[in-house]
Design a protein around this motif. Structure first.
Motif, short mmCIF file in Angstrom:
data_model
loop_
_atom_site.label_atom_id
_atom_site.label_comp_id
_atom_site.label_asym_id
_atom_site.label_seq_id
_atom_site.Cartn_x
_atom_site.Cartn_y
_atom_site.Cartn_z
N ALA A 1 0.83 -1.20 0.00
CA ALA A 1 0.00 0.00 0.00
C ALA A 1 0.86 1.25 0.00
O ALA A 1 2.09 1.18 -0.01
CB ALA A 1 -0.91 0.00 1.24
N VAL A 2 0.18 2.38 0.05
CA VAL A 2 0.82 3.67 0.30
C VAL A 2 0.34 4.15 1.66
O VAL A 2 -0.88 4.22 1.89
CB VAL A 2 0.45 4.71 -0.77
N ILE A 3 1.26 4.42 2.57
CA ILE A 3 0.87 4.99 3.86
C ILE A 3 0.54 6.45 3.59
O ILE A 3 1.42 7.26 3.31
CB ILE A 3 1.99 4.87 4.91
N GLU A 4 -0.74 6.78 3.65
CA GLU A 4 -1.19 8.13 3.30
C GLU A 4 -1.12 9.09 4.47
O GLU A 4 -0.91 10.29 4.30
CB GLU A 4 -2.63 8.08 2.78
N ASP A 5 -1.31 8.57 5.69
CA ASP A 5 -1.34 9.47 6.83
C ASP A 5 -1.10 8.70 8.12
O ASP A 5 -1.45 7.52 8.23
CB ASP A 5 -2.69 10.19 6.90
N VAL A 6 -0.49 9.35 9.08
CA VAL A 6 -0.27 8.82 10.43
C VAL A 6 -0.47 9.97 11.39
O VAL A 6 -0.07 11.11 11.11
CB VAL A 6 1.16 8.26 10.61
N GLY A 7 -1.10 9.71 12.52
CA GLY A 7 -1.30 10.79 13.48
C GLY A 7 -1.88 10.30 14.78
O GLY A 7 -2.03 9.10 15.02
N THR A 8 -2.23 11.26 15.62
CA THR A 8 -2.77 10.97 16.95
C THR A 8 -4.30 11.10 16.93
O THR A 8 -4.85 12.04 16.36
CB THR A 8 -2.20 11.95 17.99
N ILE A 9 -4.94 10.14 17.55
CA ILE A 9 -6.40 10.18 17.70
C ILE A 9 -6.72 11.14 18.85
O ILE A 9 -6.24 10.97 19.96
CB ILE A 9 -6.96 8.78 18.02
N LYS A 10 -7.51 12.15 18.56
CA LYS A 10 -7.81 13.15 19.58
C LYS A 10 -8.69 12.59 20.69
O LYS A 10 -9.36 11.56 20.51
CB LYS A 10 -8.49 14.36 18.94
N GLY B 1 -4.39 7.61 21.14
CA GLY B 1 -3.51 6.62 20.54
C GLY B 1 -3.12 7.05 19.13
O GLY B 1 -3.22 8.23 18.77
N THR B 2 -2.69 6.10 18.31
CA THR B 2 -2.18 6.41 16.97
C THR B 2 -3.03 5.75 15.90
O THR B 2 -3.50 4.62 16.08
CB THR B 2 -0.73 5.91 16.83
N TYR B 3 -3.22 6.45 14.79
CA TYR B 3 -3.88 5.86 13.62
C TYR B 3 -2.91 5.88 12.44
O TYR B 3 -2.02 6.73 12.36
CB TYR B 3 -5.16 6.62 13.25
#
Length: 260
Positions: free
Chosen positions: A87-96, A126-128
């Motif tokens: 795949a392509v990792i499109e986004d990573v971030g923190t769940i508010k 956490g993280t998504y």
């Protein structure tokens, strides 16, 4: 012209009737005649396929193809997390704390995505991670960790495109599309693997048997390009330092580590 045809029918279609027609065609013997051009347009790596191109009786069979055993090496460090898909990792971030995430400038609700308030709580802060599969990708989904499936459930009834345009302009595609969610318990905490359908065909097939899964073990497959969302419980996941989005990744490659 051929590329435009494929994009309209496979990547951008979101009508119920057109998707239904596409699904029937892809599973019919007639579709075998476009397999060579499809493979050429999408630059499929035929060397890693388990079968030769001429051995696939339908386009659907090509979509859900398996690979040679040596085609993907699974990183086996004790606490590593590996990519469940090509795949392509499109986004990573923190769940508010509010359960919201922002992808391509749009706000999505993890609460709505999971549809389970009790299970949601552990993922707040956490993280998504969003992994997008195009029609060119290998479509089998593998387990990113060693874990036990504690719950698996299905939500949603319709599906819209989940490519970068669908994420940007669609109506809450990640949290409303048809999706199959597997929650895994590991020695470090919980990980949810959210398999998001693309288009009205809702083509996600679960293949694993039992609840104990090894890292890299097959879990399911998509019949069309789609998206996997990984959710990590608060404080357990650290992304690999070399990953900068967008980032091309393959099954079994390390995407981060878990810790207590």
């Amino acid at each position: 012209m051929i590329r435009t045809f494929y994009r309209l029918l496979i990547e951008l279609t979101n009508g119920r009737w057109s998707s239904s027609i596409l699904r029937r065609f892809a599973r019919s013997g007639l579709s075998r005649f476009i397999i060579p051009s499809f493979a050429k347009i999408y630059h499929l790596n035929q060397d890693e396929m388990e079968k030769g191109l001429h051995e696939y009786p339908t386009l659907h069979d090509l979509f859900v193809r398996t690979l040679k055993k040596e085609a993907r090496e699974i990183e086996q460090s004790h606490n590593s997390v590996v990519s469940p898909v090509d795949a392509v990792i499109e986004d990573v971030g923190t769940i508010k704390e509010s359960s919201e995430i922002v992808v391509k400038g749009k706000v999505y609700s993890i609460k709505e995505m999971l549809g389970d308030h009790e299970r949601l709580t552990k993922y707040l802060n956490g993280t998504y991670m969003i992994l997008y599969l195009s029609p060119s990708h290998y479509h089998r989904i593998h387990c990113p960790v060693v874990g036990t499936v504690t719950k698996q459930w299905t939500l949603g009834s319709k599906s819209y495109p989940v490519n970068k345009w669908g994420l940007k302009y669609g109506v809450a595609t990640l949290s409303k599309n048809y999706r199959v969610i597997s929650e895994l318990t590991t020695e470090f905490g919980h990980v949810a693997v959210v398999k998001v359908g693309a288009m009205f065909v809702n083509s996600i097939e679960t293949t694993h048997k039992g609840t104990q899964l090894k890292k890299g073990e097959e879990m399911a497959y998509f019949s069309f390009g789609s998206t996997v969302v990984l959710l990590f419980e608060k404080g357990i996941f650290q992304i690999a330092s070399f990953i900068q989005t967008p980032h091309d990744i393959k099954v079994g490659e390390k995407i981060g580590v878990l810790s207590k």
